[in-house]
Design a protein around this motif. Structure first.
Motif, PDB file in Angstrom:
ATOM      1  N   ALA B  38      59.073  12.276  30.231  1.00  0.00           N
ATOM      2  CA  ALA B  38      59.910  13.470  30.383  1.00  0.00           C
ATOM      3  C   ALA B  38      59.024  14.715  30.334  1.00  0.00           C
ATOM      4  O   ALA B  38      58.111  14.804  29.507  1.00  0.00           O
ATOM      5  N   GLY B  39      59.308  15.676  31.205  1.00  0.00           N
ATOM      6  CA  GLY B  39      58.502  16.898  31.241  1.00  0.00           C
ATOM      7  C   GLY B  39      58.900  17.869  30.146  1.00  0.00           C
ATOM      8  O   GLY B  39      60.085  18.080  29.890  1.00  0.00           O
ATOM      9  N   ILE B  40      57.926  18.448  29.480  1.00  0.00           N
ATOM     10  CA  ILE B  40      58.184  19.576  28.575  1.00  0.00           C
ATOM     11  C   ILE B  40      57.132  20.647  28.834  1.00  0.00           C
ATOM     12  O   ILE B  40      56.126  20.402  29.506  1.00  0.00           O
ATOM     13  N   GLU B  41      57.377  21.836  28.294  1.00  0.00           N
ATOM     14  CA  GLU B  41      56.349  22.865  28.214  1.00  0.00           C
ATOM     15  C   GLU B  41      56.301  23.353  26.775  1.00  0.00           C
ATOM     16  O   GLU B  41      57.326  23.396  26.088  1.00  0.00           O
ATOM     17  N   THR B  42      55.118  23.724  26.334  1.00  0.00           N
ATOM     18  CA  THR B  42      54.996  24.378  25.030  1.00  0.00           C
ATOM     19  C   THR B  42      54.557  25.810  25.260  1.00  0.00           C
ATOM     20  O   THR B  42      54.042  26.158  26.316  1.00  0.00           O
ATOM     21  N   ARG B  43      54.788  26.659  24.245  1.00  0.00           N
ATOM     22  CA  ARG B  43      54.297  28.029  24.336  1.00  0.00           C
ATOM     23  C   ARG B  43      52.779  28.037  24.540  1.00  0.00           C
ATOM     24  O   ARG B  43      52.101  27.055  24.184  1.00  0.00           O
ATOM     25  N   ALA B  44      52.245  29.148  25.063  1.00  0.00           N
ATOM     26  CA  ALA B  44      50.807  29.240  25.348  1.00  0.00           C
ATOM     27  C   ALA B  44      49.980  29.514  24.097  1.00  0.00           C
ATOM     28  O   ALA B  44      48.762  29.344  24.123  1.00  0.00           O
ATOM     29  N   VAL B  45      50.625  29.953  23.018  1.00  0.00           N
ATOM     30  CA  VAL B  45      49.864  30.370  21.828  1.00  0.00           C
ATOM     31  C   VAL B  45      50.160  29.454  20.641  1.00  0.00           C
ATOM     32  O   VAL B  45      51.251  28.896  20.529  1.00  0.00           O
ATOM     33  N   GLU B  46      49.167  29.324  19.783  1.00  0.00           N
ATOM     34  CA  GLU B  46      49.326  28.620  18.518  1.00  0.00           C
ATOM     35  C   GLU B  46      48.650  29.458  17.445  1.00  0.00           C
ATOM     36  O   GLU B  46      47.733  30.236  17.739  1.00  0.00           O
ATOM     37  N   PRO B  47      49.085  29.288  16.186  1.00  0.00           N
ATOM     38  CA  PRO B  47      48.366  29.973  15.108  1.00  0.00           C
ATOM     39  C   PRO B  47      46.892  29.553  15.122  1.00  0.00           C
ATOM     40  O   PRO B  47      46.585  28.380  15.334  1.00  0.00           O
ATOM     41  N   LEU B  48      46.016  30.516  14.896  1.00  0.00           N
ATOM     42  CA  LEU B  48      44.583  30.231  14.971  1.00  0.00           C
ATOM     43  C   LEU B  48      44.185  29.087  14.061  1.00  0.00           C
ATOM     44  O   LEU B  48      43.393  28.227  14.440  1.00  0.00           O
ATOM     45  N   GLU B  49      44.768  29.038  12.860  1.00  0.00           N
ATOM     46  CA  GLU B  49      44.329  27.994  11.923  1.00  0.00           C
ATOM     47  C   GLU B  49      44.682  26.604  12.437  1.00  0.00           C
ATOM     48  O   GLU B  49      43.959  25.646  12.199  1.00  0.00           O
ATOM     49  N   SER B  50      45.777  26.508  13.184  1.00  0.00           N
ATOM     50  CA  SER B  50      46.137  25.223  13.777  1.00  0.00           C
ATOM     51  C   SER B  50      45.134  24.859  14.874  1.00  0.00           C
ATOM     52  O   SER B  50      44.716  23.704  15.006  1.00  0.00           O
ATOM     53  N   LEU B  51      44.705  25.852  15.675  1.00  0.00           N
ATOM     54  CA  LEU B  51      43.731  25.581  16.733  1.00  0.00           C
ATOM     55  C   LEU B  51      42.374  25.191  16.144  1.00  0.00           C
ATOM     56  O   LEU B  51      41.684  24.337  16.689  1.00  0.00           O
ATOM     57  N   LEU B  52      42.004  25.829  15.039  1.00  0.00           N
ATOM     58  CA  LEU B  52      40.673  25.594  14.483  1.00  0.00           C
ATOM     59  C   LEU B  52      40.563  24.253  13.781  1.00  0.00           C
ATOM     60  O   LEU B  52      39.471  23.752  13.555  1.00  0.00           O
TER      61      LEU B  52
END
Lengths: 448, 448
Positions: B38-52
C-alpha cells in the motif's frame, strides 16, 4: 523509542487516506493531460533572494543549512537556499533556465509538496501538496488561455464529484477592471485599494470604507464606489452592464470588462454553471495583471479557496524575453484533509490486494506463491498469507484489510476461491479466474 | 531577471525526461501494488535527534530554520527539524506513531524525494527520488518476506526491460553468515570487520588484509579467512558448501547459511537468474541483522547499487513492541539520470497530446473547442491550436512536440484528421474516431 508525537502542521494520512489522496491526484493529472498539459517537477529549493522577490508568503520561508556546514558557508547569505513556498516561483525559474529547450506555448502541470513556516491552523499546513497548471508563451499570451485554465480545473472538479467531492464554484475577476475603475475614480494607490478590498469578508463593508479612507487616502465617494464595484457578481454580460452603470469609464476598464465577459461566456459554453464573476475577488499577489480566480467547495465556504490563480505578465523573464502566463493551483492537502475529516469520501479497502492466497502449511508455501504469480501475471493484485494459521484466521486477515477474495489451494488442481463478503466459494483456475472489475483495485467512493 | 544557473546536485528533467521518470515510477508502483504493498507518504521533516540516531548519512542532514524565527526558537536545538535523508527512518517513525491504526504485517511502498548535503558527483545528488518497499510486523517477521522483497524488485526491473532499462543482478548476503563466521574465528569487532570488507572494491584485497590487522586487530590468519569468505559467490546451495569448507562452524553461521540458501532457491523459482549470493556485500548501515541486498545495472557497474536494503530487527519500536522488518530502496534519480544521459530510453513525444485541433480563424475557435471536447470526453488527450496561423504553421506546432494527429474542422460536419507522420488524411467523426492504442499516450521506448 517511545511512541513519537505528531508534528503540528505536517499532515500524514493512513493508507486509506493516502488512497483517497492518490485518487484525487489521478483525476487531476489525467484531466490536465487530456488538455495537453505535460508533467514536470522542479527541485524543492530555490535561492533565497529568488524566493524573497516574489509573492506575499516569502517571509514564511524555511531556510536550509547543512549540519556539517563550514562557518563561512553559513555566512554567505547570497548562496542561501530555501524550500519553495509555492510552485509558481520555481516554475518561473524553470522556464527562464530551460527556455531554449522548451516548446511554447508551454503548458505544464506540477504536483509537489510546498512548505511555509506559518502558524498551523485548520486547513493551513506547514507542508502541503499543490497541483498546478500554467501556460506561458514568449512576449504575448493569447487571452483564450485565461479561459482554458479555469475550464480545465472545472472539468477536473466535475470528475471528482463521482467520488463524493462536493461541487465547486470558480469565482473570477479581472485586475484590469479594478485598476481601470480605481484609476477612473482618481485613486492613485491601486495595489493598496486591492489589498483593502481583499479583506472585505474579514472586516466588512464599514471596515473597508474606513480603511480605504484612512489607509489609501480615498474620499468617501471614491470609497463607496469601490465598495459598490466589489458587490457586483453574476454569470453573464449583465456584470459589465452593472459596472458601466456606476458611471466610470476608462479604456483599461473597457478592456477588462470585455475580457471578463468573454471568459464567462466561453466558460459557460464548455462547463456550464461553474464559473461566475465576483468583483470583490482581489488575490493578494501583486504579480497578477488580468484574470484572477478563486474556487469554493460548496457547503465548505469556511475552508477558503481550494484552487486559485490568475494571469501574470512579468513574472517570468530570461533576460531577452518575458513570458506572460496564466495558471491555477489546487490546494490538494487542504481539500483532502477536509474530505477525510468530514468523512465525505472513503476507500473500499486499505491495501491494493484483491486476492489473499491462503497457505495450507509452511511446507507448501511455494504452491501458494505459484498461484499468486499466475494471478499477478494477469494484473490481479495478490498477496500470500503471512503464516499457515488456521483458515479462519487467514480469512480474518483478509477481512480486516477489506481484501474481497481468499484463494484456498487444492491438493490437486488450483483449489477454490471464496468471496468473503457473500461467502460464495467455487473451484477456480488461476490462469483464467477474474474478479469483477470493481473488485480489481480499491474503489474510492462517496461515504454517503 | 537574467537566465538562472542550475544548482549542482539538484537535478531537474525536461518534459521528455520527466515522462521517462514517470513511466519508471508507474512500473515500480504498479508492481509493488501487484504484491499488495500500500502506498503512503511521510512528511519531509523529522526531529534532528531522530535523524541523528540512525544510519551513516545522518551527518549530511539539511536543517530547517524559519526565516522569521524568534531567536530563542532557533536556539532550542531539541526542537530542530531536518529534511529526511532516506525513507526508512521516517517509515520507522510512521509505524511507531500510527501502530494502533495499522494492520500487520504492514506492507508499504513510498516514493518521495530525500535530501543529503553531500558534495555532488556523478550519480550522487543532494535531492533525489527514492522508491521503497518494506514489510514490518510486531515482535516477529516471517523469513519468507526476506525472499519476497527482492523478488518484487526483480519483477519490477524485469518489466522495465521492455522500455530499454538494462537487466539487473541482485546480490545478496546475510549478516548472520558474516557475524557467525567472524565470531567463530574469534574476531570481537564484527561491525568494524564489516566496515572494512565493505571497502573491498575500493581498497583491494591487500588493503583489506592490512586494514583488518591494523584497524580491527585481526591476526593474519583471521584476516585471510575473512577475505576468503568475501570472495565466495554463487546462485545455489554450493555457496554454503564453499563457506563450510573454510572450516568455521557456529550456530549463527549455520542459521545464516540456511536462510541464504532458502532465499536463493525460492528467488530462483520465482525470478530465475536475477538473485545471486555475493558474500562481500556488507552494506554500511549497522541496523541490518539478516539478509542484505544490492542491485547492479548490468553494463553500468560503475553506477554503484541502484536498489539496496536488508532485514532489520530493532529499527522500529513504539515502546511496547519492536517491529522487525525488511525493505529495499530504488535510487530512482540515479537510475533515470543514467537512462537519460546515456540515451538508453526515450519518450515518443514531449506532451500528452494525441490530437491538435486546428483553428481556421479566431472567430470559429469555439467550433474547434467543441471538437476537442468531444475527443476528450472519450479519453483522447487533445489541444486546440494556440493561434489561427496558416495550417502549415499549425502542423509544425504539432510536429515539434511529436503530436501525431492534426484535426481540421470542416465547414459542415466535423472535418478531417491527418496523421502528420504518414500524411494520410481522411474525414472523421469526433464522436467515434479513435487513434491506434500506441498513439493515445506518449510511449516510453528503448532508444536503440
Amino acid at each position: 523509542m517511545a511512541r513519537p508525537a505528531p508534528l503540528s502542521g505536517f499532515p500524514e494520512w493512513l493508507p486509506e487516506g493516502r488512497t483517497v489522496e492518490t485518487h484525487v491526484l489521478d483525476v487531476l493529472t489525467s484531466t490536465f493531460e487530456l488538455y495537453g498539459y505535460a508533467g514536470i517537477e522542479t527541485r524543492a529549493v530555490e535561492p533565497l533572494e529568488s524566493l524573497l522577490s516574489k509573492g506575499e508568503t516569502s517571509k514564511e520561508v524555511y531556510l536550509l543549512r547543512r549540519l556539517q556546514a563550514d562557518p563561512d558557508e553559513a555566512a554567505a547569505a547570497s548562496d542561501q537556499l530555501g524550500l519553495h513556498f509555492d510552485l509558481t516561483v520555481p516554475f518561473a525559474r524553470y522556464v527562464a533556465e530551460h527556455a531554449g529547450r522548451l516548446t511554447f506555448p508551454f503548458k505544464r502541470y506540477q504536483v509537489q509538496k510546498v512548505w511555509r513556516g506559518e502558524r498551523p491552523q485548520d486547513g493551513r499546513f506547514r507542508e502541503f501538496t499543490q497541483a498546478d497548471i500554467d501556460v506561458v508563451a514568449p512576449d504575448a499570451l493569447p487571452a483564450h488561455y485565461e479561459v482554458e485554465v479555469p475550464v480545465v480545473m472545472a472539468a477536473a472538479f466535475e470528475r471528482l464529484r463521482a467520488v463524493g467531492v462536493p461541487p465547486v464554484r470558480i469565482s473570477v475577476n479581472n485586475r484590469r477592471v479594478a485598476q481601470g475603475f480605481y484609476e477612473g475614480l482618481g485613486i492613485a494607490d491601486v495595489d493598496g485599494t486591492l489589498r483593502v478590498i481583499d479583506k472585505l469578508d474579514k472586516i466588512g463593508a464599514d471596515g473597508v470604507l474606513r480603511a480605504l479612507q484612512e489607509e489609501v487616502g480615498a474620499d468617501e465617494r471614491q470609497a463607496r464606489a469601490c465598495l459598490e464595484l466589489a458587490s457586483i457578481s453574476g454569470s453573464d454580460a449583465s456584470v459589465a452592464d452593472a459596472v458601466t452603470a456606476l458611471g466610470v469609464r476608462t479604456p483599461l476598464l473597457e478592456q477588462g470588462l470585455e475580457e471578463l465577459v468573454r471568459l464567462l461566456e466561453s466558460a459557460h459554453a464548455q462547463v456550464p454553471g461553474v464559473v461566475v464573476a465576483d468583483l470583490k475577488i482581489a488575490r493578494g499577489l501583486d504579480y497578477y495583471t488580468g484574470s484572477v480566480y478563486e474556487t469554493t467547495l460548496l457547503g465548505h465556504e469556511s475552508l477558503g479557496s481550494i484552487c486559485s490563480g490568475g494571469r501574470y505578465d512579468s513574472l517570468v523573464s530570461d533576460g531577452s524575453h518575458t513570458y506572460p502566463g496564466v495558471g491555477m493551483s489546487v490546494g490538494v492537502s487542504r481539500l483532502v484533509s477536509r474530505l477525510l475529516r468530514e468523512d465525505l469520501v472513503r476507500a473500499s479497502r486499505s491495501v491494493p490486494t484483491a486476492v489473499l492466497v491462503a497457505v495450507v502449511d509452511e511446507g507448501t508455501r511455494a504452491a501458494s506463491d505459484a498461484i499468486a504469480a499466475r494471478l499477478r501475471a494477469r494484473g490481479i493484485p495478490t498477496e500470500v498469507a503471512p503464516t499457515a494459521a488456521k483458515f479462519g484466521k487467514q480469512i480474518r486477515h483478509a477481512d480486516r484489510r477489506g481484501i474481497p477474495y481468499v484463494w484456498f489451494p487444492g491438493e490437486d488442481g488450483d483449489g477454490e476461491v471464496k468471496d468473503i463478503r457473500s461467502g460464495d466459494q467455487a473451484p477456480a483456475d488461476a490462469d483464467t479466474w477474474q474478479p469483477p472489475a470493481q473488485d480489481l483495485r480499491p474503489q474510492v467512493l462517496p461515504t454517503g
